[in-house]
Design an enzyme around this catalytic site. Sequence first.
Site, PDB file in Angstrom:
ATOM      1  N   ASN A 185      38.458  14.701 -11.404  1.00 27.76           N
ATOM      2  CA  ASN A 185      38.358  16.038  -9.889  1.00 27.76           C
ATOM      3  C   ASN A 185      37.683  17.601 -10.433  1.00 27.76           C
ATOM      4  O   ASN A 185      38.856  18.376 -11.397  1.00 27.76           O
ATOM      5  CB  ASN A 185      39.638  15.810 -10.685  1.00 27.76           C
ATOM      6  CG  ASN A 185      40.473  16.601  -9.225  1.00 27.76           C
ATOM      7  OD1 ASN A 185      39.738  17.941  -8.361  1.00 27.76           O
ATOM      8  ND2 ASN A 185      41.878  16.642  -8.707  1.00 27.76           N
TER       9      ASN A 185
ATOM     10  N   ASN B 197      28.585  22.129  -6.595  1.00 28.36           N
ATOM     11  CA  ASN B 197      29.273  22.414  -5.082  1.00 28.36           C
ATOM     12  C   ASN B 197      29.873  21.759  -4.683  1.00 28.36           C
ATOM     13  O   ASN B 197      29.954  21.229  -3.474  1.00 28.36           O
ATOM     14  CB  ASN B 197      27.685  20.478  -5.132  1.00 28.36           C
ATOM     15  CG  ASN B 197      27.583  19.753  -3.875  1.00 28.36           C
ATOM     16  OD1 ASN B 197      26.818  20.212  -2.679  1.00 28.36           O
ATOM     17  ND2 ASN B 197      28.073  18.476  -4.076  1.00 28.36           N
TER      18      ASN B 197
ATOM     19  N   SER C 187      28.384  29.029   2.042  1.00 27.97           N
ATOM     20  CA  SER C 187      28.228  28.167   3.723  1.00 27.97           C
ATOM     21  C   SER C 187      28.418  30.182   3.967  1.00 27.97           C
ATOM     22  O   SER C 187      29.070  30.728   3.494  1.00 27.97           O
ATOM     23  CB  SER C 187      29.830  27.964   3.625  1.00 27.97           C
ATOM     24  OG  SER C 187      29.971  27.088   5.331  1.00 27.97           O
TER      25      SER C 187
ATOM     26  N   TYR D 273      38.411  27.718   3.728  1.00 27.31           N
ATOM     27  CA  TYR D 273      37.048  26.976   3.629  1.00 27.31           C
ATOM     28  C   TYR D 273      36.466  28.153   3.438  1.00 27.31           C
ATOM     29  O   TYR D 273      35.860  28.583   2.555  1.00 27.31           O
ATOM     30  CB  TYR D 273      37.000  26.227   4.907  1.00 27.31           C
ATOM     31  CG  TYR D 273      35.152  25.757   4.257  1.00 27.31           C
ATOM     32  CD1 TYR D 273      35.793  24.532   3.522  1.00 27.31           C
ATOM     33  CD2 TYR D 273      34.287  25.974   4.804  1.00 27.31           C
ATOM     34  CE1 TYR D 273      33.803  24.242   3.504  1.00 27.31           C
ATOM     35  CE2 TYR D 273      33.219  25.525   4.898  1.00 27.31           C
ATOM     36  CZ  TYR D 273      32.756  24.838   3.785  1.00 27.31           C
ATOM     37  OH  TYR D 273      31.580  24.169   3.516  1.00 27.31           O
TER      38      TYR D 273
ATOM     39  N   ALA E  28      37.528  31.572   3.105  1.00 32.53           N
ATOM     40  CA  ALA E  28      38.294  32.685   1.837  1.00 32.53           C
ATOM     41  C   ALA E  28      37.794  31.709   0.588  1.00 32.53           C
ATOM     42  O   ALA E  28      36.804  32.512  -0.261  1.00 32.53           O
ATOM     43  CB  ALA E  28      39.297  33.091   1.913  1.00 32.53           C
TER      44      ALA E  28
HETATM   45  P1  NAI Z   1      30.516  15.368   1.475  1.00 31.72           P
HETATM   46  O1  NAI Z   1      32.211  15.844   1.788  1.00 31.72           O
HETATM   47  O2  NAI Z   1      29.389  14.693   1.669  1.00 31.72           O
HETATM   48  O3  NAI Z   1      30.335  15.534  -0.102  1.00 31.72           O
HETATM   49  C1  NAI Z   1      30.747  16.326  -1.055  1.00 31.72           C
HETATM   50  C2  NAI Z   1      31.238  15.663  -1.887  1.00 31.72           C
HETATM   51  O4  NAI Z   1      31.788  16.089  -2.807  1.00 31.72           O
HETATM   52  C3  NAI Z   1      31.923  13.886  -2.001  1.00 31.72           C
HETATM   53  O5  NAI Z   1      30.963  13.471  -3.131  1.00 31.72           O
HETATM   54  C4  NAI Z   1      32.846  14.220  -2.606  1.00 31.72           C
HETATM   55  O6  NAI Z   1      33.446  13.000  -3.199  1.00 31.72           O
HETATM   56  C5  NAI Z   1      33.132  15.179  -3.614  1.00 31.72           C
HETATM   57  N1  NAI Z   1      34.464  15.913  -3.688  1.00 31.72           N
HETATM   58  C6  NAI Z   1      35.708  16.063  -2.726  1.00 31.72           C
HETATM   59  N2  NAI Z   1      36.863  16.772  -3.917  1.00 31.72           N
HETATM   60  C7  NAI Z   1      36.367  16.617  -4.739  1.00 31.72           C
HETATM   61  C8  NAI Z   1      36.541  17.077  -6.353  1.00 31.72           C
HETATM   62  N3  NAI Z   1      37.684  17.668  -6.382  1.00 31.72           N
HETATM   63  N4  NAI Z   1      35.558  16.274  -7.362  1.00 31.72           N
HETATM   64  C9  NAI Z   1      34.386  16.001  -7.329  1.00 31.72           C
HETATM   65  N5  NAI Z   1      34.403  16.079  -6.568  1.00 31.72           N
HETATM   66  C10 NAI Z   1      34.516  16.426  -5.102  1.00 31.72           C
HETATM   67  O7  NAI Z   1      29.879  17.074   1.311  1.00 31.72           O
HETATM   68  P2  NAI Z   1      28.287  17.433   2.079  1.00 31.72           P
HETATM   69  O8  NAI Z   1      28.244  17.886   3.247  1.00 31.72           O
HETATM   70  O9  NAI Z   1      27.385  17.270   1.539  1.00 31.72           O
HETATM   71  O10 NAI Z   1      28.874  19.232   1.208  1.00 31.72           O
HETATM   72  C11 NAI Z   1      28.756  19.227  -0.082  1.00 31.72           C
HETATM   73  C12 NAI Z   1      28.804  21.206  -0.287  1.00 31.72           C
HETATM   74  O11 NAI Z   1      28.054  22.248   0.151  1.00 31.72           O
HETATM   75  C13 NAI Z   1      30.385  21.011  -0.385  1.00 31.72           C
HETATM   76  O12 NAI Z   1      30.316  22.738  -0.963  1.00 31.72           O
HETATM   77  C14 NAI Z   1      30.462  22.006   1.008  1.00 31.72           C
HETATM   78  O13 NAI Z   1      31.611  22.670   1.497  1.00 31.72           O
HETATM   79  C15 NAI Z   1      28.361  22.630   1.339  1.00 31.72           C
HETATM   80  N6  NAI Z   1      28.701  23.170   2.538  1.00 31.72           N
HETATM   81  C16 NAI Z   1      28.185  22.016   3.084  1.00 31.72           C
HETATM   82  C17 NAI Z   1      27.506  22.358   4.861  1.00 31.72           C
HETATM   83  C18 NAI Z   1      27.246  20.501   5.853  1.00 31.72           C
HETATM   84  O14 NAI Z   1      27.177  21.623   7.119  1.00 31.72           O
HETATM   85  N7  NAI Z   1      27.637  20.324   5.561  1.00 31.72           N
HETATM   86  C19 NAI Z   1      27.008  23.268   5.282  1.00 31.72           C
HETATM   87  C20 NAI Z   1      28.198  24.406   4.266  1.00 31.72           C
HETATM   88  C21 NAI Z   1      28.057  24.438   3.006  1.00 31.72           C
END
Ligand code: NAI
Length: 250
Positions: free
Chosen positions: A66, A93, A145, A158, A160
């Site tokens: 985590n 990430n 983001s 989010y 912030a």
């Molecule tokens: P996603 O939900 O597909 O992947 C996020 C990953 O982080 C998942 O595998 C999840 O299990 C993992 N995760 C969640 N909580 C966790 C924790 N406490 N410890 C370890 N791992 C954890 O999301 P996505 O879209 O790939 O996003 C990746 C990053 O990009 C995030 O930080 C998100 O905020 C950012 N982002 C995404 C955008 C989008 O349009 N998809 C836009 C702007 C930013």
Amino acid sequence: MGILQGKTALITGAARGIGKAIALKFAQEGANIAFTDLVIDEAGGGLATEREIAALGVKAKGYSSNAADFAQSEEVVKMVKEEFGSVDILVNNAGITKDGLMLRMTEAQWDAVIGVNLKSAFNFIHACVPVMMRQRGGSIINMASVVGVHGNAGQANYAASKAGMIALAKSVAQEMGPKGIRANAIAPGFIDTAMTQQLTDDIRNEWISKIPLRRGGQVEDIANTALYLASDLSSYVTGQVIQVDGGMNT
Ligand code: NAI
């Protein structure tokens, strides 16, 4: 030979989505990959991701942890250091959303998002910086983001957290520049992943109508920017935030 040959990258939350795309991109360029996710197993895709990375001929290992937990994060960095010998690139990430309008937002929604998105970046930077200092260099990338730059109604927690990740990168860049450690942030716009697939068609179409390039971004669009920031292609770039958003906010 790839531009990250012989480097070790540690990427949080990389079982799927943007983190996974970054892991695969870095591996194609020769980097060994350590990555984390809440649970690395078959169901969550973490073990498949580990196999896909290893198939590219580099070392790959997923760690269940985590990222919001300080002690667990320290432990992961220690294990990566032992297993891989170095940490040259850190990508913060891992991220979640728990949206709601301010009047209805609960303390739990606030705490969860700040913990997973922002505190996790502190946890990993804090643990990796001593390793990078001993190596005389490193590249840190915080996944922010566009809403961290501009704000967004219904996403105060989010937005912030993401603004915090930008300021964290800029501060670390100033503190650690003399030690050869660079820190930057990427601010993705609307990217097609599980996070945005939760949205209704109406909301998706409304977003896309505001994007000059008239499409959602692909995970590869973010991975390419991460590759630039991780590699020596950006050796004189630090303390920056790069918006990868199809021109949405220009
Ligand atoms: P996603 O939900 O597909 O992947 C996020 C990953 O982080 C998942 O595998 C999840 O299990 C993992 N995760 C969640 N909580 C966790 C924790 N406490 N410890 C370890 N791992 C954890 O999301 P996505 O879209 O790939 O996003 C990746 C990053 O990009 C995030 O930080 C998100 O905020 C950012 N982002 C995404 C955008 C989008 O349009 N998809 C836009 C702007 C930013």
